[in-house]
Design an enzyme around this catalytic site. Structure first.
Site, PDB file in Angstrom:
ATOM      1  N   ASP A 163       0.807  -1.151  -0.223  1.00 29.76           N
ATOM      2  CA  ASP A 163       0.081  -0.226   0.113  1.00 29.76           C
ATOM      3  C   ASP A 163       0.915   1.148   0.059  1.00 29.76           C
ATOM      4  O   ASP A 163       1.931   1.210   0.758  1.00 29.76           O
ATOM      5  CB  ASP A 163      -0.909  -0.163   1.297  1.00 29.76           C
ATOM      6  CG  ASP A 163      -1.990   0.983   1.173  1.00 29.76           C
ATOM      7  OD1 ASP A 163      -3.159   0.620   0.844  1.00 29.76           O
ATOM      8  OD2 ASP A 163      -1.724   2.241   1.098  1.00 29.76           O
ATOM      9  N   ILE A 164       0.604   2.106  -0.813  1.00 30.85           N
ATOM     10  CA  ILE A 164       1.430   3.467  -0.821  1.00 30.85           C
ATOM     11  C   ILE A 164       1.199   4.340   0.408  1.00 30.85           C
ATOM     12  O   ILE A 164       2.321   5.289   0.631  1.00 30.85           O
ATOM     13  CB  ILE A 164       0.697   4.386  -2.147  1.00 30.85           C
ATOM     14  CG1 ILE A 164       1.969   5.086  -2.612  1.00 30.85           C
ATOM     15  CG2 ILE A 164      -0.424   5.020  -1.792  1.00 30.85           C
ATOM     16  CD1 ILE A 164       1.509   5.626  -4.100  1.00 30.85           C
ATOM     17  N   ASN A 183     -13.218  -3.211   1.815  1.00 31.95           N
ATOM     18  CA  ASN A 183     -14.352  -1.789   2.011  1.00 31.95           C
ATOM     19  C   ASN A 183     -15.326  -2.225   0.677  1.00 31.95           C
ATOM     20  O   ASN A 183     -14.685  -2.372  -0.148  1.00 31.95           O
ATOM     21  CB  ASN A 183     -13.394  -0.557   2.141  1.00 31.95           C
ATOM     22  CG  ASN A 183     -12.812  -0.444   3.418  1.00 31.95           C
ATOM     23  OD1 ASN A 183     -13.285  -0.901   4.423  1.00 31.95           O
ATOM     24  ND2 ASN A 183     -11.609  -0.016   3.267  1.00 31.95           N
ATOM     25  N   VAL A 189     -10.616   3.321  -3.812  1.00 33.07           N
ATOM     26  CA  VAL A 189     -10.233   2.804  -5.103  1.00 33.07           C
ATOM     27  C   VAL A 189     -11.639   1.809  -5.636  1.00 33.07           C
ATOM     28  O   VAL A 189     -11.636   0.757  -5.025  1.00 33.07           O
ATOM     29  CB  VAL A 189      -9.014   2.017  -4.989  1.00 33.07           C
ATOM     30  CG1 VAL A 189      -8.688   1.554  -6.555  1.00 33.07           C
ATOM     31  CG2 VAL A 189      -7.702   3.182  -4.806  1.00 33.07           C
ATOM     32  N   HIS A 210     -10.546  -5.150  -3.631  1.00 28.64           N
ATOM     33  CA  HIS A 210      -9.075  -5.321  -3.176  1.00 28.64           C
ATOM     34  C   HIS A 210      -9.377  -5.662  -1.665  1.00 28.64           C
ATOM     35  O   HIS A 210     -10.316  -4.999  -0.996  1.00 28.64           O
ATOM     36  CB  HIS A 210      -8.273  -3.943  -3.228  1.00 28.64           C
ATOM     37  CG  HIS A 210      -8.849  -2.708  -2.529  1.00 28.64           C
ATOM     38  ND1 HIS A 210      -9.745  -1.908  -3.456  1.00 28.64           N
ATOM     39  CD2 HIS A 210      -8.600  -2.120  -1.698  1.00 28.64           C
ATOM     40  CE1 HIS A 210     -10.058  -0.992  -2.807  1.00 28.64           C
ATOM     41  NE2 HIS A 210      -9.405  -0.894  -1.560  1.00 28.64           N
ATOM     42  N   HIS A 261      -7.214  -5.547   1.904  1.00 28.16           N
ATOM     43  CA  HIS A 261      -6.124  -5.308   2.728  1.00 28.16           C
ATOM     44  C   HIS A 261      -5.684  -6.191   3.553  1.00 28.16           C
ATOM     45  O   HIS A 261      -6.465  -6.809   4.324  1.00 28.16           O
ATOM     46  CB  HIS A 261      -6.481  -4.105   3.591  1.00 28.16           C
ATOM     47  CG  HIS A 261      -7.026  -2.781   2.900  1.00 28.16           C
ATOM     48  ND1 HIS A 261      -6.167  -1.874   2.743  1.00 28.16           N
ATOM     49  CD2 HIS A 261      -8.078  -2.448   2.217  1.00 28.16           C
ATOM     50  CE1 HIS A 261      -7.020  -0.910   2.141  1.00 28.16           C
ATOM     51  NE2 HIS A 261      -8.179  -1.132   2.052  1.00 28.16           N
TER      52      HIS A 261
HETATM   53  P1  5GP Z   1      -9.757   1.527  -0.033  1.00 23.49           P
HETATM   54  O1  5GP Z   1      -9.991   2.776   0.900  1.00 23.49           O
HETATM   55  O2  5GP Z   1     -10.427   1.816  -1.335  1.00 23.49           O
HETATM   56  O3  5GP Z   1     -10.140   0.390   0.791  1.00 23.49           O
HETATM   57  O4  5GP Z   1      -8.288   1.327  -0.042  1.00 23.49           O
HETATM   58  C1  5GP Z   1      -7.358   1.829  -1.133  1.00 23.49           C
HETATM   59  C2  5GP Z   1      -6.133   1.664  -0.713  1.00 23.49           C
HETATM   60  O5  5GP Z   1      -5.102   1.889  -1.861  1.00 23.49           O
HETATM   61  C3  5GP Z   1      -5.612   2.843   0.265  1.00 23.49           C
HETATM   62  O6  5GP Z   1      -4.910   2.104   1.649  1.00 23.49           O
HETATM   63  C4  5GP Z   1      -4.358   3.698  -0.478  1.00 23.49           C
HETATM   64  O7  5GP Z   1      -3.341   4.078   0.196  1.00 23.49           O
HETATM   65  C5  5GP Z   1      -4.047   2.655  -1.552  1.00 23.49           C
HETATM   66  N1  5GP Z   1      -3.508   3.279  -2.983  1.00 23.49           N
HETATM   67  C6  5GP Z   1      -4.053   4.191  -3.595  1.00 23.49           C
HETATM   68  N2  5GP Z   1      -3.551   4.590  -4.657  1.00 23.49           N
HETATM   69  C7  5GP Z   1      -2.626   3.696  -4.692  1.00 23.49           C
HETATM   70  C8  5GP Z   1      -1.634   3.514  -5.618  1.00 23.49           C
HETATM   71  O8  5GP Z   1      -1.490   4.270  -6.585  1.00 23.49           O
HETATM   72  N3  5GP Z   1      -0.360   2.493  -5.408  1.00 23.49           N
HETATM   73  C9  5GP Z   1      -0.480   1.727  -4.089  1.00 23.49           C
HETATM   74  N4  5GP Z   1       0.328   0.884  -4.025  1.00 23.49           N
HETATM   75  N5  5GP Z   1      -1.479   1.909  -3.246  1.00 23.49           N
HETATM   76  C10 5GP Z   1      -2.525   2.648  -3.456  1.00 23.49           C
END
Ligand code: 5GP
Ligand code: ZN
Length: 108
Positions: A29-30, A86, A95, A99, A101
């Site tokens: 995760d970024i 989520n 996103v 996905h 986590h």
């Molecule tokens: P969500 O909130 O949609 O469940 O989680 C999306 C996750 O993707 C977040 O923890 C966010 O930090 C991670 N994320 C968003 N954009 C990128 C990216 O471009 N690269 C990586 N490696 N992680 C990302």
């Protein structure tokens, strides 16, 4: 524009991929919320759990299996870890590509 995780799948967005097979890929995760924070996604674009067909349920099983393997590899299998998916706006899904986590390495 193409979804950010589809761009990771296609290699357009260079990312540190820690696991891949025909169905899924996993990467860091970024913006990690813990010492271990990996994201496991299907290669195919599925917007969220609510868009998951009955036929794709096994895909989520596969993602969980890979997450369990990665938890061992990252050294958190015994200490404990959290798997989170989520789904939708109020859950905090940012996103729109399904996905999982994998979060661990500290007390959550
Ligand atoms: P969500 O909130 O949609 O469940 O989680 C999306 C996750 O993707 C977040 O923890 C966010 O930090 C991670 N994320 C968003 N954009 C990128 C990216 O471009 N690269 C990586 N490696 N992680 C990302
Ligand atoms: Zn996508």
């Amino acid at each position: 524009m193409e979804c950010i995780f589809c761009q990771i799948v296609s290699g357009k967005l260079p990312t540190d991929i820690v696991y891949q097979d025909e169905e899924v890929i996993a990467f860091h995760d970024i913006k990690p919320q813990a010492p271990v924070h990996l994201i496991i996604i299907p290669r195919r674009h599925i917007s969220s759990l609510v868009h998951l067909s009955q036929a794709d349920l096994s895909l989520v099983g596969h993602m969980v299996g890979i997450a369990n393997q990665l938890a061992k590899r990252e050294g958190v299998a015994e200490s404990g870890y959290r798997l989170v998916i989520n789904c939708g706006e109020e859950s905090g899904q940012l996103v729109p590509h399904l996905h999982l986590h994998l979060i661990g390495g500290r007390r959550l």
